[in-house]
Design an enzyme around this catalytic site. Sequence first.
Site, PDB file in Angstrom:
ATOM      1  N   CYS A 148      10.030  87.632 -72.367  1.00 47.48           N
ATOM      2  CA  CYS A 148      10.091  88.956 -71.738  1.00 47.48           C
ATOM      3  C   CYS A 148       8.971  89.799 -72.329  1.00 47.48           C
ATOM      4  CB  CYS A 148      11.449  89.602 -72.004  1.00 47.48           C
ATOM      5  SG  CYS A 148      11.549  91.337 -71.513  1.00 47.48           S
ATOM      6  N   CYS A 190       4.268  90.058 -66.958  1.00 50.58           N
ATOM      7  CA  CYS A 190       5.733  90.030 -66.857  1.00 50.58           C
ATOM      8  C   CYS A 190       6.100  88.618 -66.444  1.00 50.58           C
ATOM      9  CB  CYS A 190       6.231  91.042 -65.829  1.00 50.58           C
ATOM     10  SG  CYS A 190       8.007  90.914 -65.477  1.00 50.58           S
TER      11      CYS A 190
END
EC number: 5.1.1.3
Length: 265
Positions: free
Chosen positions: A73, A180
């Site tokens: 993440c 991302c």
Amino acid sequence: MTPQLLGFFDSGLGGLTVLRRVLERHGSVPCVYLGDTARVPYGNRQPDDIRRIAAEVVGWLRDQKVSTVVMACNTTNALARDVADGQAGAPVIGLIGAAAAMVETRRVGVLATPATVASSAYRASIEALHPGSMVIEQACPAFVPLIESGDMNSDDLRRAAQAYLEPLLAASVESIVLGCTHYPLLVPLLRQLLPESVQIIDPAIGVARQLDAVLRSPGPISAVPRPFSLESCRFCVTADPDGFAMRATPWLGQRPDVSLQLLPD
């Protein structure tokens, strides 16, 4: 601590792109994956909230006795790497440094969540390794909700991609970092919208390479993705395990068994 038990975490589906890269490179290694689907997306939250969540999630992985934590993440990597290092009780591998090491051009674009862009973590990491680089970071608030909905062919997704790429193309970037872990699922769409000369950088590839020394896979590591099974992987989410399993299937090429894991709120 269990030998070679990798712990992955993300707010939802995105971290599966990192897990898949690792499994394709190293085969079916034991791992635990936690998707915090009750609180997705992280990227639109305030920094203090992100740091609190990171402490909870990494603390849970520590309790599973993982040998290495993979921050699958970017948002938590950008805003809470120090929290993860302090909570993990094991080595922590992140995405941002891995991505910076893969940059080979001077004009670099970064697509990321608003929180990651606000942190300037990618800019700092790339400029530290490549002085003189021009780094343009573009916040993409609509991407994660649209990807999590499961419709990768929606007009809304295409329009969002066109809008987010416009300033990067105007700046003549030579490479674009997918800042991302959800965004590798957009590569087919991005390739349609980008000049062929623009390189797309997936930090998950760099993470998989960093794990070479950790996993010490026997024999040479092939650059060709290898087949893998999910039998040695445990999947947990904080909400909607059945929905997660259904949406994860095209990401992984097979349906995972997913259990519900409640965390402190």
